[in-house]
Design a protein around this motif. Structure first.
Motif, PDB file in Angstrom:
ATOM      1  N   THR B 108       0.440  -1.510  -0.165  1.00 57.08           N
ATOM      2  CA  THR B 108       0.111  -0.129  -0.254  1.00 57.08           C
ATOM      3  C   THR B 108       0.249   0.911  -0.062  1.00 57.08           C
ATOM      4  O   THR B 108       1.262   1.248   1.029  1.00 57.08           O
ATOM      5  CB  THR B 108      -1.062   0.418   1.524  1.00 57.08           C
ATOM      6  OG1 THR B 108      -2.026  -1.354   1.135  1.00 57.08           O
ATOM      7  CG2 THR B 108      -1.572   1.464   1.122  1.00 57.08           C
ATOM      8  N   ARG B 110       1.002   5.139   0.826  1.00 58.13           N
ATOM      9  CA  ARG B 110       0.425   6.190   0.885  1.00 58.13           C
ATOM     10  C   ARG B 110       0.975   7.746   0.378  1.00 58.13           C
ATOM     11  O   ARG B 110       2.043   7.846   0.939  1.00 58.13           O
ATOM     12  CB  ARG B 110       0.545   6.084   2.484  1.00 58.13           C
ATOM     13  CG  ARG B 110      -0.109   8.051   3.153  1.00 58.13           C
ATOM     14  CD  ARG B 110      -0.663   7.637   4.899  1.00 58.13           C
ATOM     15  NE  ARG B 110      -1.102   8.190   4.950  1.00 58.13           N
ATOM     16  CZ  ARG B 110      -2.324   8.957   5.611  1.00 58.13           C
ATOM     17  NH1 ARG B 110      -3.319   7.905   5.302  1.00 58.13           N
ATOM     18  NH2 ARG B 110      -3.012   9.845   5.854  1.00 58.13           N
ATOM     19  N   ASP B 111       0.678   8.405  -0.300  1.00 56.22           N
ATOM     20  CA  ASP B 111       0.514   9.678  -0.370  1.00 56.22           C
ATOM     21  C   ASP B 111       0.834  10.717   0.364  1.00 56.22           C
ATOM     22  O   ASP B 111      -0.086  11.436   0.824  1.00 56.22           O
ATOM     23  CB  ASP B 111      -0.386  10.543  -2.005  1.00 56.22           C
ATOM     24  CG  ASP B 111       0.238  11.263  -2.525  1.00 56.22           C
ATOM     25  OD1 ASP B 111       0.823  12.204  -1.791  1.00 56.22           O
ATOM     26  OD2 ASP B 111      -0.085  11.567  -3.659  1.00 56.22           O
ATOM     27  N   GLU B 116      -3.683  10.715   1.425  1.00 58.34           N
ATOM     28  CA  GLU B 116      -3.881   9.572   1.315  1.00 58.34           C
ATOM     29  C   GLU B 116      -3.862   7.600   0.866  1.00 58.34           C
ATOM     30  O   GLU B 116      -2.827   8.393   0.462  1.00 58.34           O
ATOM     31  CB  GLU B 116      -4.992   9.498  -0.709  1.00 58.34           C
ATOM     32  CG  GLU B 116      -5.793  10.976   0.669  1.00 58.34           C
ATOM     33  CD  GLU B 116      -7.173  11.134  -1.398  1.00 58.34           C
ATOM     34  OE1 GLU B 116      -7.624  11.946  -0.882  1.00 58.34           O
ATOM     35  OE2 GLU B 116      -6.180  10.970  -2.260  1.00 58.34           O
ATOM     36  N   SER B 117      -4.446   7.126   1.452  1.00 59.09           N
ATOM     37  CA  SER B 117      -3.335   5.352   1.208  1.00 59.09           C
ATOM     38  C   SER B 117      -4.435   5.151  -0.018  1.00 59.09           C
ATOM     39  O   SER B 117      -5.589   5.272  -0.273  1.00 59.09           O
ATOM     40  CB  SER B 117      -3.768   4.388   2.471  1.00 59.09           C
ATOM     41  OG  SER B 117      -2.501   5.445   3.429  1.00 59.09           O
ATOM     42  N   SER B 118      -3.191   4.233  -0.717  1.00 60.74           N
ATOM     43  CA  SER B 118      -4.110   3.457  -1.690  1.00 60.74           C
ATOM     44  C   SER B 118      -3.424   2.100  -2.066  1.00 60.74           C
ATOM     45  O   SER B 118      -2.083   2.596  -2.427  1.00 60.74           O
ATOM     46  CB  SER B 118      -4.320   4.452  -3.324  1.00 60.74           C
ATOM     47  OG  SER B 118      -4.646   4.176  -4.337  1.00 60.74           O
ATOM     48  N   PRO B 119      -4.258   0.956  -2.013  1.00 57.76           N
ATOM     49  CA  PRO B 119      -3.551   0.381  -2.884  1.00 57.76           C
ATOM     50  C   PRO B 119      -2.460   0.383  -4.113  1.00 57.76           C
ATOM     51  O   PRO B 119      -1.920  -0.929  -4.855  1.00 57.76           O
ATOM     52  CB  PRO B 119      -4.293  -1.556  -2.265  1.00 57.76           C
ATOM     53  CG  PRO B 119      -6.104   0.103  -2.681  1.00 57.76           C
ATOM     54  CD  PRO B 119      -5.468   0.790  -2.143  1.00 57.76           C
ATOM     55  N   THR B 120      -3.119   0.936  -4.709  1.00 57.96           N
ATOM     56  CA  THR B 120      -2.890   0.669  -6.299  1.00 57.96           C
ATOM     57  C   THR B 120      -1.877   1.791  -6.751  1.00 57.96           C
ATOM     58  O   THR B 120      -1.489   1.629  -7.830  1.00 57.96           O
ATOM     59  CB  THR B 120      -3.906   1.276  -7.347  1.00 57.96           C
ATOM     60  OG1 THR B 120      -4.401   2.796  -6.500  1.00 57.96           O
ATOM     61  CG2 THR B 120      -5.417   0.537  -7.385  1.00 57.96           C
ATOM     62  N   VAL B 121      -1.655   2.677  -5.991  1.00 58.69           N
ATOM     63  CA  VAL B 121      -0.271   3.488  -6.286  1.00 58.69           C
ATOM     64  C   VAL B 121       0.790   2.197  -6.340  1.00 58.69           C
ATOM     65  O   VAL B 121       1.515   2.650  -6.945  1.00 58.69           O
ATOM     66  CB  VAL B 121      -0.131   4.004  -4.896  1.00 58.69           C
ATOM     67  CG1 VAL B 121       2.077   5.227  -4.940  1.00 58.69           C
ATOM     68  CG2 VAL B 121      -1.235   5.179  -4.922  1.00 58.69           C
ATOM     69  N   LYS B 144       0.755  -5.121   3.262  1.00 53.88           N
ATOM     70  CA  LYS B 144      -0.650  -4.827   4.084  1.00 53.88           C
ATOM     71  C   LYS B 144       0.035  -5.509   5.393  1.00 53.88           C
ATOM     72  O   LYS B 144      -0.190  -6.856   5.385  1.00 53.88           O
ATOM     73  CB  LYS B 144      -1.370  -4.562   2.962  1.00 53.88           C
ATOM     74  CG  LYS B 144      -3.325  -4.207   2.921  1.00 53.88           C
ATOM     75  CD  LYS B 144      -3.632  -4.249   2.690  1.00 53.88           C
ATOM     76  CE  LYS B 144      -4.811  -4.243   2.756  1.00 53.88           C
ATOM     77  NZ  LYS B 144      -6.365  -3.816   1.916  1.00 53.88           N
TER      78      LYS B 144
END
Lengths: 234, 144
Positions: B108, B110-111, B116-121, B144
């Motif tokens: 995961t 996190r920007d 914001e956290s995103s698994p797609t990043v 994760k």
């Protein structure tokens, strides 16, 4: 913590006599933790790797010589004065920060913090400036939002001390400035990372990485509770 | 230094937790009413069941204490044109400091500016972004 500050400490002025004086001051310090801050003044190294290396060596020499075993914190300026121009920031990406990070990650004794100078963000000037027949009384930094974020990210990834060089009065601090200097997750990068370095630089793309470190406090507490419960059950 | 621990799967509401609670109740019940109501064999079995559940629970907890690997990643575009950038977090050539991410771990990102956290990043262990001139990406990537 005692603090020892040295100004204009670069070039011919950084002789052995001055080093000895600094070392004496540090030995006399009343606490075990000493902050030694060295500044090159206006004539410090610019965008040359040799100059930055020389400045770093001056700072790190004290770590080995003058009592790093006592947890001395050394903060040495890596650059001359830094202002809000992209050309100067570009130099930081290509020369200064990579060298600074190398020293940070290699130092085993005490702690070394590469000072990349203050952060010119927000309202940065008071002095009237004459430009194009006009007189400008102060101004906000010339960096746009992307550049400001890159600036802060670079300082944080290099573990440089984050010192804001803007005017903090309420009438000059706007939401953008607060969003930049008040982001706790960005501020935490330099304080909770190790092994920071530039891993690759290619075609004007700079890649940086660092290992994020945290505490085991919650795990320890939970483990203690677990042990207590077990003892009670038995 | 260790990493924050993921406690999501170590709560008492899990199946392991329920088993341990039932075993504890049975053990306490057996102890309270004495062996005159239960055979010695049954008490021993209940005791062994409790010990097994407790060990299972402790081992599960210890398994969770194994630190998750987290790394800060920053990518800067210091050129004058917009660029697509990519970083393979599993590639040894990326020279990331510290122990490598598990090859099958879900990552995961996190920007830190967007918070914001995103698994797609960091999907499939590859960070991809399009950066404007002088822009950057600052991420905290964690298993994760």
């Amino acid at each position: 913590m005692d603090c020892v500050f040295g100004g204009n400490y670069y070039g011919p002025r950084s002789g052995k006599l001055e080093m000895d004086q600094f070392a004496t001051s540090i030995r006399k310090a009343s606490s075990k933790s000493v902050l030694l801050s060295l500044s090159p003044g206006g004539g410090g190294p610019g965008g040359s790797a040799a100059g930055v290396n020389a400045m770093a060596e001056v700072g790190t020499a004290f770590v080995g010589e003058a009592g790093a075993a006592n947890g001395m914190q050394v903060m040495a300026r890596m650059t001359g004065d830094f202002w809000d121009g992209w050309a100067q920031l570009y130099d930081h990406f290509t020369v200064t920060a990579p060298v600074a990070a190398r020293y940070t990650s290699n130092i085993g004794l005490g702690s070394f913090y590469p000072d990349l100078d203050m952060l010119p963000i927000g309202w940065v000037a008071h002095v009237p400036k004459h430009s194009g027949g006009q007189t400008i009384y102060g101004r906000y930094a010339d960096f746009n939002l992307d550049e400001s974020q890159s600036l802060l990210a670079q300082w944080a990834m290099a573990r440089a001390p984050l010192m804001w060089g803007g005017q903090p009065t309420q009438d000059k601090v706007n939401a953008t400035t607060m969003g930049l200097i008040g982001n706790p997750e960005v501020l935490a990068v330099g304080q909770s990372s190790c092994g920071n370095r530039q891993t690759k630089f290619s075609a004007n793309i700079s890649y940086w990485a660092a290992e994020a470190v945290g505490g085991t406090r919650h795990a320890t507490i939970s483990l203690c509770i677990c042990v207590c419960v077990c003892e009670c059950v038995y | 230094m260790g990493q924050p621990v993921n406690f999501e799967n170590v709560g008492w509401q899990t199946a392991q937790g329920h088993r341990l609670v039932f075993a504890s109740l049975a053990l306490v019940g057996a102890a309270c009413y004495g062996t005159f109501m239960l055979t010695r064999t049954l008490v021993v079995l209940i005791y062994l069941w409790f010990v097994w559940c407790l060990l299972y629970r402790v081992l599960s907890f210890v398994g969770q204490v194994v630190p998750r690997i987290r790394k800060y990643i920053a990518i800067f575009n210091i050129g004058e044109t917009e660029r697509d950038v990519e970083l393979d977090l599993h590639d040894p050539a990326s020279l990331l400091p510290g122990p490598p991410f598990e090859s099958n771990a879900e990552l995961t990102g996190r920007d830190l500016w967007m918070r914001e956290s995103s698994p797609t990043v960091a999907a499939a262990g590859i960070v991809k972004a399009t950066l404007r001139p002088h822009a950057s990406l600052l991420l905290l990537v964690s298993e994760k």
